[in-house]
Design a protein around this motif. Structure first.
Motif, PDB file in Angstrom:
ATOM      1  N   GLN A   1      42.257  34.356  27.869  1.00 37.86           N
ATOM      2  CA  GLN A   1      42.484  33.882  26.666  1.00 37.86           C
ATOM      3  C   GLN A   1      43.327  32.348  26.660  1.00 37.86           C
ATOM      4  N   GLN A   2      44.189  31.978  27.862  1.00 39.33           N
ATOM      5  CA  GLN A   2      44.829  30.804  28.011  1.00 39.33           C
ATOM      6  C   GLN A   2      44.151  30.060  28.884  1.00 39.33           C
TER       7      GLN A   2
ATOM      8  N   THR B   1      41.602  34.465  36.941  1.00 43.38           N
ATOM      9  CA  THR B   1      42.358  35.758  37.367  1.00 43.38           C
ATOM     10  C   THR B   1      42.489  35.743  38.919  1.00 43.38           C
TER      11      THR B   1
ATOM     12  N   ASP C   1      44.703  43.905  30.746  1.00 48.27           N
ATOM     13  CA  ASP C   1      45.708  43.309  29.612  1.00 48.27           C
ATOM     14  C   ASP C   1      46.169  42.093  30.279  1.00 48.27           C
ATOM     15  N   PHE C   2      46.786  41.877  31.590  1.00 44.36           N
ATOM     16  CA  PHE C   2      47.192  40.655  31.943  1.00 44.36           C
ATOM     17  C   PHE C   2      46.046  39.824  32.270  1.00 44.36           C
ATOM     18  N   CYS C   3      44.859  40.051  32.966  1.00 47.48           N
ATOM     19  CA  CYS C   3      43.736  39.357  33.089  1.00 47.48           C
ATOM     20  C   CYS C   3      43.137  38.639  31.817  1.00 47.48           C
ATOM     21  N   GLN C   4      43.091  39.529  30.768  1.00 45.16           N
ATOM     22  CA  GLN C   4      42.470  39.189  29.376  1.00 45.16           C
ATOM     23  C   GLN C   4      43.503  38.110  28.790  1.00 45.16           C
ATOM     24  N   ASN C   5      44.787  38.204  29.200  1.00 44.17           N
ATOM     25  CA  ASN C   5      45.593  37.085  28.554  1.00 44.17           C
ATOM     26  C   ASN C   5      45.497  36.025  29.335  1.00 44.17           C
ATOM     27  N   LEU C   6      45.265  35.932  30.606  1.00 42.71           N
ATOM     28  CA  LEU C   6      45.176  34.753  31.486  1.00 42.71           C
ATOM     29  C   LEU C   6      43.759  34.097  30.945  1.00 42.71           C
TER      30      LEU C   6
END
Length: 258
Positions: free
Chosen positions: A208-209, A213, A201-206
């Motif tokens: 997307q921004q 990673t 979840d953390f890396c997917q947010n990264l």
């Protein structure tokens, strides 16, 4: 104070640039133009090039960079000298446990031999009071490891075991942005591993921004990377493997088809 900057190249590669006080080192420069642009934009002088293995996307920038920066020292894996086709100048071949010093940046590297992805693959470790850094080429990825193009599963497992002996706070500078696909595989291997769920979840947010990673740390990797978790009895039992090396071999083969 040293800075380490990721220079994106090709589709998923990172060329790492270590720089301080106007001087720079680059790791695995597959694309010279990417490096030249960054050096020029930041008024940096290239003093050293570190190579982990012979694959084209890690070495094809060498001719242009060596022509432009003739005083920069090129460091190469000794066991792959016959596989790196580019004519080298001002170079030094490296083997396991060699120590090199790059005075312009006051930085030292210890060499770890990590066969598996290729037979002569090496990693560079910088250790001092300020930092623990690992430049690991295509041996270790976040939540994954490199494909076995030349070496055996036993060799790669041993190489990762060596890297995993480094301190937990070691920053791991991998050369590919494969983290999310690796985490999806890790979730198949360990569906109940909450650390994998949270890191995905953390890396997917990264991503997307528009952020990367990496680097990761060994502390994180010990929680999320199935290839560093093969010693876990529960994981061996889950996948009906009798020891860590057998589990590693099973997982690497599965990942090839994932």
């Amino acid at each position: 104070m040293h800075q380490v900057t990721a220079l994106p190249a090709f589709k998923y590669n990172y060329i790492w640039c270590i720089h301080s006080a106007g001087k720079a080192i680059v790791v695995d420069p597959g694309d010279a133009d990417v490096v030249q642009h960054y050096l020029q934009a930041n008024n940096l002088q290239l003093v050293a090039i570190l190579i982990t293995h012979h694959h084209w996307d890690h070495v094809d920038g060498l001719p242009q960079l060596q022509q432009q920066w003739q005083n920069a020292t090129l460091y190469l894996p000794a066991a792959e000298q016959h596989k790196i086709k580019h004519a080298a100048q001002n170079y030094q071949y490296l083997s396991a446990d060699d120590l090199i010093t790059i005075p312009d940046l006051a930085i030292n590297f210890r060499i770890i031999s990590t066969p598996g992805h290729t037979l002569g693959h090496i990693c560079y470790v910088a250790e001092d009071a300020e930092k623990n850094w690992l430049f690991c080429g295509d041996t270790l990825f976040s939540a994954g490891c490199g494909r076995l193009f030349e070496g055996s599963a036993a060799q790669m497992h041993q190489s990762l075991t060596l890297l995993n002996q480094l301190p937990a706070d070691t920053l791991v500078f991998c050369t590919h942005e494969y983290t999310i696909s690796n985490l999806k595989f890790a979730l198949e291997v360990e569906p109940d591993n909450q650390a994998v769920v949270e890191h995905l979840d953390f890396c997917q947010n990264l991503r997307q921004q528009g952020q990367i990673t990496l680097p990761t740390t060994l502390k994180i990797e010990r929680l999320i990377n199935p290839f560093l978790r093969c010693e876990q009895p529960q994981l061996q039992q889950q996948w009906q493997q009798t020891n860590a090396q057998n589990l590693f071999t099973f997982l690497r083969d599965w990942k090839n088809r994932f």
